[in-house]
Design an enzyme around this catalytic site. Structure first.
Site, short mmCIF file in Angstrom:
data_model
loop_
_atom_site.label_atom_id
_atom_site.label_comp_id
_atom_site.label_asym_id
_atom_site.label_seq_id
_atom_site.Cartn_x
_atom_site.Cartn_y
_atom_site.Cartn_z
N SER A 297 76.95 57.45 0.78
CA SER A 297 76.88 56.04 1.10
C SER A 297 78.28 55.43 0.99
CB SER A 297 75.87 55.34 0.18
OG SER A 297 75.56 54.06 0.66
N ASP B 58 67.50 57.35 8.18
CA ASP B 58 68.25 56.46 7.29
C ASP B 58 68.10 55.02 7.79
OD1 ASP B 58 70.33 55.00 5.94
OD2 ASP B 58 71.32 56.90 5.52
N HIS C 274 68.12 57.47 3.43
CA HIS C 274 69.37 57.21 2.73
C HIS C 274 69.23 57.68 1.28
CE1 HIS C 274 73.23 55.09 2.79
NE2 HIS C 274 72.97 54.67 1.57
#
Length: 420
Positions: free
Chosen positions: A245, A342, A375
């Site tokens: 991330s 995601d 994610h």
């Protein structure tokens, strides 16, 4: 009780639907991500809970009484949800195929190839405990200036030996939250057991920190690593970088901004290059819109808390914070990993980055798109996490072997480098 069965069944179906098609916009994006993250990566646990919940409520009167049809509707919804959860599990089982198709050398020394412990897949919190054979040195200060004290944790084999390859882990958290104690633990424990020395590094967080202070802190770690790596059994001349991330964004920047004087003021002569990069689900372009209708840099988070500059009036700092700005022919090898589902950073962000990096770099660029992955899928152990951790270890071990042999980084000739 029929209404309880209806609630259980509807919840099961909603979770399955959210895992398959998470919200991409609006107020439901964050809760959709959270529930999808847990549903996808803990799908086997969820499946057991769903079956048990449906069976218990049905047996305890859910299919009896005046409103029996309500119970049957709930059971039907629940069974559809169970089928969806089973499909999620099936998708995660394709992880090995995805890694192989991406060119990750999973067959490197197959007789000695490590396997992630199944006990961690059953009880994910076990990843918080250092694995047997791993030594963890915590809260080592790598940068101290006035009241500023930045720390890292070192994961390394308990047994001393020759100098080992190093791995820098950068946590995520939208540049505003996160800590070295929370992320990268499955990977660092596994890498340490395979002879690597991992460094889980903290950096200043926004809103107290303003870009590029996040990157400057990580450059200070590289400086520290050159001077102190041998004290922890690591080779000061070999270091790879990874993160997820915001950590994936910073890992890509670390790899692509080697020796850029602007990002290492006062130690411009220190070599800040790395030998490989494995960014997970990162942001790579803050200026050009792509997967989102507006550029990432135009999000309120970036303008108010991270870069702290109005995007429309001053785009230069956003360009300097974008890894795509620094694409070059001598970039280190990359393995880019992203989940196809995601909902926070859409997968198209990784696809376009990989295309541009392949056009610019002479080094191999591998891309593994995790089918059905959300994610932050690798934060705790799951079947997908275990297989990806094993694949990353094989990939990085291959890079180190090529480095030790004095040859350039390469991948097998049969690797298909098409994106998708």
């Amino acid at each position: 009780m029929p209404y309880v069965l209806l609630a259980v069944g509807a919840t099961s179906l909603l979770l399955a639907a959210n895992a398959r098609r998470p919200p991409r916009r609006g107020a439901l994006v964050v809760p959709g991500f959270f529930f999808g993250w847990l549903t996808v990566e803990l799908a086997p646990h969820l499946l057991v809970a769903e079956v048990a919940g449906l069976a218990w409520t049905a047996a305890d009167g859910g299919l009896d009484g005046r409103d029996v049809w309500i119970g049957w509707v709930g059971l039907a919804l629940g069974l559809a949800g169970v089928a969806g959860t089973a499909a999620t599990i099936a998708a995660s089982r394709k992880t090995v195929v995805t890694l192989k198709d991406s060119g990750v050398p999973l067959e490197l020394d197959p007789q000695n190839a490590p396997r992630y412990p199944r006990s961690h897949l059953v009880l994910p919190p076990l990843c918080l405990i250092p694995r047997r054979g791993v030594r963890v040195d915590r809260n080592i200060v790598f940068r101290q200036e006035g009241r500023l004290r930045l720390k890292l944790d070192v994961y390394r084999p308990k047994e001393d030996g020759r100098l080992r390859p190093g791995l820098m882990q950068i946590h995520g958290g939208a540049w505003v939250i996160g800590d070295k104690r929370e992320q990268g633990l499955p990977l660092l424990n596994h890498m340490a057991l395979q002879g690597w020395v991992g460094f889980n590094v903290n950096y200043r967080l926004s809103p107290r920190a303003t870009w590029p202070e996040h990157l400057l802190d990580l450059k200070h770690f590289l400086r520290w690593y050159r001077e102190h790596a041998e004290e922890y059994g690591a080779d000061p001349d070999f270091l790879c970088v990874t993160g997820g991330s915001a950590g994936g964004h910073l890992a890509a920047l670390v790899a692509l901004t080697a020796n850029v004087p602007e990002f290492q003021p006062g130690f411009e002569d220190v070599d800040t290059s790395v030998q490989g990069a494995v960014p997970f689900y990162g942001v790579y372009d803050l200026v050009e819109p792509g997967p989102l209708p507006i550029p990432f840099g135009k999000l309120g988070l970036m303008q108010k808390h991270v870069v702290k500059r109005p995007f429309d009036k001053d785009r230069e700092p956003y360009a300097k914070a974008s890894p795509v700005t620094y694409l070059r022919r001598d970039a280190p090898p990359f393995l880019v990993i992203h989940g196809s589902h995601d909902s926070l950073i859409p997968v198209q962000e990784a696809r376009r980055f990989v295309e541009r990096l392949r056009d610019a770099s002479d080094a191999p660029v591998l891309y593994a798109e995790m089918r059905g992955g959300q994610h932050a899928f690798d934060v705790f152990p799951s079947y997908r996490t275990a297989r990806v951790v094993e694949g990353v270890e094989r990939y990085l071990t291959g890079l180190h072997r090529q480095y030790a042999e004095g040859g350039p980084p390469s991948v097998p000739d049969e690797v298909d480098e098409s994106v998708g």
